[in-house]
Write a protein that holds these residues in place. Structure first.
Motif, mmCIF file in Angstrom:
data_model
loop_
_atom_site.group_PDB
_atom_site.id
_atom_site.type_symbol
_atom_site.label_atom_id
_atom_site.label_comp_id
_atom_site.label_asym_id
_atom_site.label_seq_id
_atom_site.Cartn_x
_atom_site.Cartn_y
_atom_site.Cartn_z
ATOM 1 N N UNK A 102 12.348 7.542 -6.206
ATOM 2 C CA UNK A 102 13.559 6.789 -5.907
ATOM 3 C C UNK A 102 13.550 6.395 -4.439
ATOM 4 N N UNK A 103 13.913 5.141 -4.149
ATOM 5 C CA UNK A 103 13.961 4.670 -2.769
ATOM 6 C C UNK A 103 15.012 5.458 -1.993
ATOM 7 N N UNK A 104 14.629 5.970 -0.837
ATOM 8 C CA UNK A 104 15.550 6.741 -0.006
ATOM 9 C C UNK A 104 15.886 6.054 1.306
ATOM 10 N N UNK A 105 14.990 5.206 1.805
ATOM 11 C CA UNK A 105 15.240 4.541 3.081
ATOM 12 C C UNK A 105 14.304 3.352 3.216
ATOM 13 N N UNK A 106 14.728 2.380 4.014
ATOM 14 C CA UNK A 106 13.901 1.220 4.327
ATOM 15 C C UNK A 106 13.956 0.959 5.820
ATOM 16 N N UNK A 122 5.892 7.063 10.034
ATOM 17 C CA UNK A 122 6.215 8.196 9.151
ATOM 18 C C UNK A 122 5.481 9.469 9.574
ATOM 19 N N UNK A 123 4.410 9.318 10.384
ATOM 20 C CA UNK A 123 3.675 10.477 10.892
ATOM 21 C C UNK A 123 4.089 10.866 12.306
ATOM 22 N N UNK A 124 5.007 10.107 12.900
ATOM 23 C CA UNK A 124 5.456 10.410 14.262
ATOM 24 C C UNK A 124 6.347 11.654 14.272
ATOM 25 N N UNK A 141 7.623 12.957 0.060
ATOM 26 C CA UNK A 141 7.913 11.542 0.198
ATOM 27 C C UNK A 141 6.639 10.721 0.043
ATOM 28 N N UNK A 142 6.774 9.527 -0.491
ATOM 29 C CA UNK A 142 5.721 8.533 -0.433
ATOM 30 C C UNK A 142 6.233 7.345 0.371
ATOM 31 N N UNK A 143 5.299 6.620 0.966
ATOM 32 C CA UNK A 143 5.636 5.526 1.862
ATOM 33 C C UNK A 143 4.901 4.282 1.399
ATOM 34 N N UNK A 144 5.656 3.227 1.162
ATOM 35 C CA UNK A 144 5.099 1.989 0.650
ATOM 36 C C UNK A 144 5.306 0.877 1.663
ATOM 37 N N UNK A 189 0.842 -1.187 0.000
ATOM 38 C CA UNK A 189 0.000 0.000 0.000
ATOM 39 C C UNK A 189 0.875 1.234 0.000
ATOM 40 N N UNK A 190 0.583 2.169 -0.913
ATOM 41 C CA UNK A 190 1.359 3.399 -1.027
ATOM 42 C C UNK A 190 0.560 4.547 -0.433
#
Length: 343
Positions: A75-79, A124-126, A56-59, A47-48
């Motif tokens: 482009x992937x920036x972090x995992x 990601x919302x923290x 940023x988008x979060x998948x 889910x994106x």
């Protein structure tokens, strides 16, 4: 750091998180323009979501559950992995070498750092996350890999303001006084030569005969614990930090068990990402995991390479002296690979 390098670091991550082409004895660094990331292996589409005005988008992906951060160019920036503090970030490409021990190298744009807390879905919302991510993508200080390479054969010594040598060529340990040829265990505080107070109130005294030495799990604790500030404890029981021995780290250490020990060799390489802890049953007599290392990624010869402190080479190595540092070549450590954990 230049504006160009910062932009690249903020926008480019290691594509296949299990891949980090390779060699180490520190390190050539460059930021290749136009490098493109891809979804890491080990889980299908997810889910994106997008945070308003963030860029940023979060998948969300599975196996293991994790969050992939993409920049405005996708482009992937972090995992970040649920339950783990280790984060793989995109950075300048580096090549690590240990030419005395192997012809292979590891070239990677993966930078492994610790988040201030274990990741949870939705973080990601923290409040803590966005400032931390921004700083982490700009940070060019030594990460897990760079720190680990500060202990290989020939690494330069450096002392802190108190005169404690905290980096430099490390040994594995002294020969046991019994004359049996076995090496006694050496923890990170033995390498440092300092008394250490753990969070549980216990203390450990260094053995002067072990000064400058770390065994395999002591090396993991030196890198992740002492240098990267991951919590440590002084026993082989469950607790809030990394326990002392390899079997304890694998069985009930912190983070996420990626590969559980099933009593046989594992070939689950695709679930690994740079910085994961890997565990082995090398001695073959106790059926207990007795060796640990740090997974680096795929090297220049296409093999899954790890780093560990080893008896036969007398210290930390990514090399192939006394057995290859590989998970997938059929060698001694490859046959003994049984478990993995992301902390």
């Amino acid at each position: 750091m230049s504006t160009t390098t910062t932009a690249v670091r903020a926008g480019v991550l290691l594509a296949a998180i299990g891949v980090a082409a390779a060699a180490f004895v520190y390190f050539d660094q460059e930021a290749p323009p136009g490098a493109v990331g891809a979804v890491p292996r080990g889980g299908g589409g997810g889910v994106v979501s997008e945070t308003a005005n963030s860029g940023y988008t979060f998948e969300r992906l599975d196996d293991p559950p994790r969050t992939i951060v993409r920049d405005a160019q996708s482009v992937v920036a972090a995992t970040m992995t649920d339950g783990a503090r280790t984060v793989v970030l995109t950075g300048a490409s580096r090549t690590f070498r240990e030419p005395k021990a192997t012809k292979a190298v590891v070239t990677t744009n993966a930078w492994v750092r610790l988040a201030p807390q274990a990741w949870r879905a939705g973080d990601e919302s923290a409040d803590w996350f966005r400032p931390w991510l921004t700083e982490a993508l700009r940070d060019d200080r030594p990460d897990v890999f760079a720190v680990a390479m500060e202990y290989v054969d020939g690494a330069a010594d450096q002392k802190d303001a108190k005169g404690v040598r905290f980096r430099g060529d490390a040994a594995f340990g002294p020969v046991a006084p019994t004359g049996e040829g076995r090496l006694e265990r050496s923890d990170f505080y033995d390498y440092l030569g300092v008394q250490w107070s753990f969070d549980d109130g216990t203390q450990a005294q260094p053995d002067r005969l072990h000064y400058g030495a770390v065994d395999c799990s002591g090396f993991v604790r030196l890198v992740y614990g002492y240098r990267m500030k991951y919590p440590l404890h002084n026993t082989n029981t469950p607790g809030p930090g990394l326990p002392r021995r390899a079997y304890a780290m694998a069985e009930f250490g912190p983070g996420v068990a990626l590969v559980a020990d099933a009593g046989r060799r594992s070939t689950a390489y695709d679930v690994l990402q740079p910085g994961d802890l890997v565990f082995f049953e090398v001695e073959g007599s106790t059926d207990q995991l007795d060796h640990s290392g740090i997974y680096l990624g795929v090297d220049s010869e296409g093999h899954h390479r790890f780093m560990s402190s080893r008896e036969r080479v007398n210290g930390p190595t990514i090399g192939d002296v006394g057995g290859t540092s590989l998970l997938d070549d059929g060698g001694m450590y490859s046959r003994a690979f049984r478990a993995a954990r992301r902390i």
